[in-house]
Design a protein around this motif. Structure first.
Motif, PDB file in Angstrom:
ATOM      1  N   PHE A  15       0.825  -1.204   0.000  1.00  0.00           N
ATOM      2  CA  PHE A  15       0.000   0.000   0.000  1.00  0.00           C
ATOM      3  C   PHE A  15       0.864   1.262   0.000  1.00  0.00           C
ATOM      4  CE2 PHE A  15      -2.268   3.386   2.228  1.00  0.00           C
ATOM      5  CZ  PHE A  15      -3.454   3.442   1.511  1.00  0.00           C
ATOM      6  N   SER A  16       1.790   1.332   0.946  1.00  0.00           N
ATOM      7  CA  SER A  16       2.589   2.562   1.085  1.00  0.00           C
ATOM      8  C   SER A  16       3.528   2.775  -0.092  1.00  0.00           C
ATOM      9  CB  SER A  16       3.359   2.561   2.400  1.00  0.00           C
ATOM     10  OG  SER A  16       4.325   1.537   2.404  1.00  0.00           O
ATOM     11  N   GLN A  17       4.015   1.683  -0.693  1.00  0.00           N
ATOM     12  CA  GLN A  17       4.961   1.804  -1.802  1.00  0.00           C
ATOM     13  C   GLN A  17       4.325   1.534  -3.167  1.00  0.00           C
ATOM     14  OE1 GLN A  17       8.439  -0.590  -0.935  1.00  0.00           O
ATOM     15  NE2 GLN A  17       8.586   0.235   1.137  1.00  0.00           N
ATOM     16  N   CYS A  18       3.029   1.319  -3.191  1.00  0.00           N
ATOM     17  CA  CYS A  18       2.288   1.017  -4.430  1.00  0.00           C
ATOM     18  C   CYS A  18       2.950  -0.129  -5.198  1.00  0.00           C
ATOM     19  CB  CYS A  18       2.159   2.265  -5.307  1.00  0.00           C
ATOM     20  SG  CYS A  18       1.022   3.482  -4.610  1.00  0.00           S
ATOM     21  N   ILE A  19       3.226  -1.212  -4.470  1.00  0.00           N
ATOM     22  CA  ILE A  19       3.800  -2.413  -5.082  1.00  0.00           C
ATOM     23  C   ILE A  19       2.651  -3.233  -5.670  1.00  0.00           C
ATOM     24  CG2 ILE A  19       5.079  -4.546  -4.681  1.00  0.00           C
ATOM     25  CD1 ILE A  19       6.441  -3.054  -2.302  1.00  0.00           C
ATOM     26  N   ILE A  20       2.690  -3.429  -6.983  1.00  0.00           N
ATOM     27  CA  ILE A  20       1.611  -4.126  -7.669  1.00  0.00           C
ATOM     28  C   ILE A  20       1.887  -5.630  -7.666  1.00  0.00           C
ATOM     29  CG2 ILE A  20       0.382  -4.360  -9.856  1.00  0.00           C
ATOM     30  CD1 ILE A  20       1.220  -1.393 -10.370  1.00  0.00           C
ATOM     31  N   PRO A  21       0.966  -6.419  -7.125  1.00  0.00           N
ATOM     32  CA  PRO A  21       1.120  -7.883  -7.099  1.00  0.00           C
ATOM     33  C   PRO A  21       1.044  -8.466  -8.519  1.00  0.00           C
ATOM     34  CG  PRO A  21      -0.528  -7.152  -5.506  1.00  0.00           C
ATOM     35  CD  PRO A  21      -0.216  -5.981  -6.388  1.00  0.00           C
ATOM     36  N   PRO A  22       1.256  -9.775  -8.652  1.00  0.00           N
ATOM     37  CA  PRO A  22       1.124 -10.420  -9.964  1.00  0.00           C
ATOM     38  C   PRO A  22      -0.265 -10.167 -10.559  1.00  0.00           C
ATOM     39  CG  PRO A  22       2.094 -11.937  -8.378  1.00  0.00           C
ATOM     40  CD  PRO A  22       1.669 -10.724  -7.609  1.00  0.00           C
ATOM     41  N   SER A  23      -0.328 -10.012 -11.871  1.00  0.00           N
ATOM     42  CA  SER A  23      -1.577  -9.633 -12.541  1.00  0.00           C
ATOM     43  C   SER A  23      -2.708 -10.640 -12.332  1.00  0.00           C
ATOM     44  CB  SER A  23      -1.339  -9.414 -14.028  1.00  0.00           C
ATOM     45  OG  SER A  23      -0.872 -10.607 -14.624  1.00  0.00           O
TER      46      SER A  23
END
Length: 160
Positions: A74-82
């Motif tokens: 959330f804080s780093q806007c890390i996008i999980p696998p699609s």
């Protein structure tokens, strides 16, 4: 005598049960939906979420998506696998466990640049029943409760 006690118990259950078991569906962003340019923290700040409630993410399919992430994501806007994305345009997420929940949009820079993200805290206890403003559903439940109480009161008088 025992049938009168049973009727009193049934009357109490008929009046109280519908208002206690009602979960709330929260349309994330209200009429704006899940999109860029909405401050979701402001949207959530006056709401209390409980186990059993649902989040409804409405957006144009293909333009946004929804990922459930952890605090770091959330804080780093890390996008999980699609393959973990919700992409229907009308995603419903039941809130089944108390605690913090984090959601982001994984399209482009929607999270990092436009702040398209939401954090909420889910409470475990059931909310106290509160009347809803201008809600046809609330009127329907009130009518149901009144009707059930009246039917049971008449039945109690007839059996007495």
């Amino acid at each position: 005598m025992a049938s009168n006690n049973l009727l009193v118990i049934l009357a109490i259950v008929a009046v109280v049960l519908p208002s206690v078991t009602m979960a709330t569906d929260y349309w994330v962003g209200d009429s704006n939906g899940w999109t860029n340019g909405t401050d979701y923290q402001t949207w959530a700040q006056d709401k209390v979420f409980y186990v059993g409630d649902k989040l409804v993410f409405n957006y144009t399919m293909g333009k946004h998506n929804v990922f459930k992430v952890n605090a770091t994501g959330f804080s780093q806007c890390i996008i999980p696998p699609s393959n973990e994305a919700l992409t229907s345009g009308h995603d419903i997420i039941p809130l089944m466990v108390p605690g913090k929940k984090w959601y982001i949009c994984g399209v482009g820079q929607h999270c990092a640049q436009f702040g398209q993200k939401l954090v909420i805290n889910v409470e475990s206890g059931a909310p106290a029943p509160t009347p809803t403003k201008n809600s046809a559903h609330g009127i329907l439940i009130s009518g149901y409760q009144f009707f059930m109480a009246a039917v049971l009161a008449v039945a109690a008088m007839v059996m007495a």
